[in-house]
Write an enzyme that holds these catalytic residues in place. Sequence first.
Site, PDB file in Angstrom:
ATOM      1  CB  CYS A 131      65.907  35.825  69.822  1.00  0.00           C
ATOM      2  SG  CYS A 131      66.075  36.834  71.294  1.00  0.00           S
ATOM      3  CG  ASP A 147      69.304  38.808  67.458  1.00  0.00           C
ATOM      4  OD1 ASP A 147      69.629  38.314  66.366  1.00  0.00           O
ATOM      5  OD2 ASP A 147      68.786  38.158  68.376  1.00  0.00           O
ATOM      6  CB  CYS A 155      72.881  36.890  69.029  1.00  0.00           C
ATOM      7  SG  CYS A 155      72.002  38.397  69.441  1.00  0.00           S
ATOM      8  CB  CYS A 214      67.195  39.251  74.527  1.00  0.00           C
ATOM      9  SG  CYS A 214      67.964  37.651  74.234  1.00  0.00           S
TER      10      CYS A 214
HETATM   11 FE1  FES Z   1      70.388  37.923  70.692  1.00  0.00          FE
HETATM   12 FE2  FES Z   1      68.123  37.491  71.801  1.00  0.00          FE
HETATM   13  S1  FES Z   1      69.517  35.993  71.132  1.00  0.00           S
HETATM   14  S2  FES Z   1      68.910  39.373  71.199  1.00  0.00           S
END
Ligand code: FES
Length: 158
Positions: free
Chosen positions: A65, A41, A39, A108
Site C-alpha cells: 500500500c 504486502d 495484508c 505498514c
Molecule cells: Fe499492509 Fe500497508 S496495508 S502494508
Amino acid sequence: IARAYHEKVISHYESPRNVGSLNKNDFDVGTGLVGAPACGDVMKLQIRVDEQGIISDVKFKTFGCGSAIASSSYMTERVKGLSLEDAGKIKNTEIAKELCLPPVKLHCSMLAEDAIRSAIRDYQAKRSTMANPKKPGFIDVSQSAATGETVATAHPGQ
Ligand code: FES
C-alpha cells in the site's frame, strides 16, 4: 472530504527515494525480505555496508500500500550514512509519526522496521560465514554446552 493520506506519504509515494535492487550476492550487501501477514504486502530492503560498518547505499522494492511504500522510502533516506547499530534502533513509531500514519496503518511502518533489521541480520550472517569459512573436509570438534560431551561435526564439502 478527509484525505486518506498525509502529504508526506503522497510525496514519498509519488517520488519514492532509492527504489531498486542491489546484487544480493555481493559480500557487502545485506538483504531483508519481509511480509505483513495482515495484508500480504511484501517489502525488500537492501543495504550496502562500507569498511567502517556504515550503510553507504540502500535500495528497496515494496509491493504494498501507499503507506508501506512511503515507510520504506523514508527508511532508506533515514538509514543512509548510519552505523548498523543505529540503523537497527529505528522504530516503526518514528516512521509512523514522521509520516503521520493513522493507527490502522501502523503495520505498514512495522514492515520497514522489520525489513531493515532483517537486512542487517543478513549482512552480519554473511560476514560471520566469511570470517569462519568451513573448509571442505573440515571437522569441527567442540564441547556441547548442554551435556559437556565432545561433539565432532563433519563438514564434508560439496
Ligand atoms: Fe499492509 Fe500497508 S496495508 S502494508
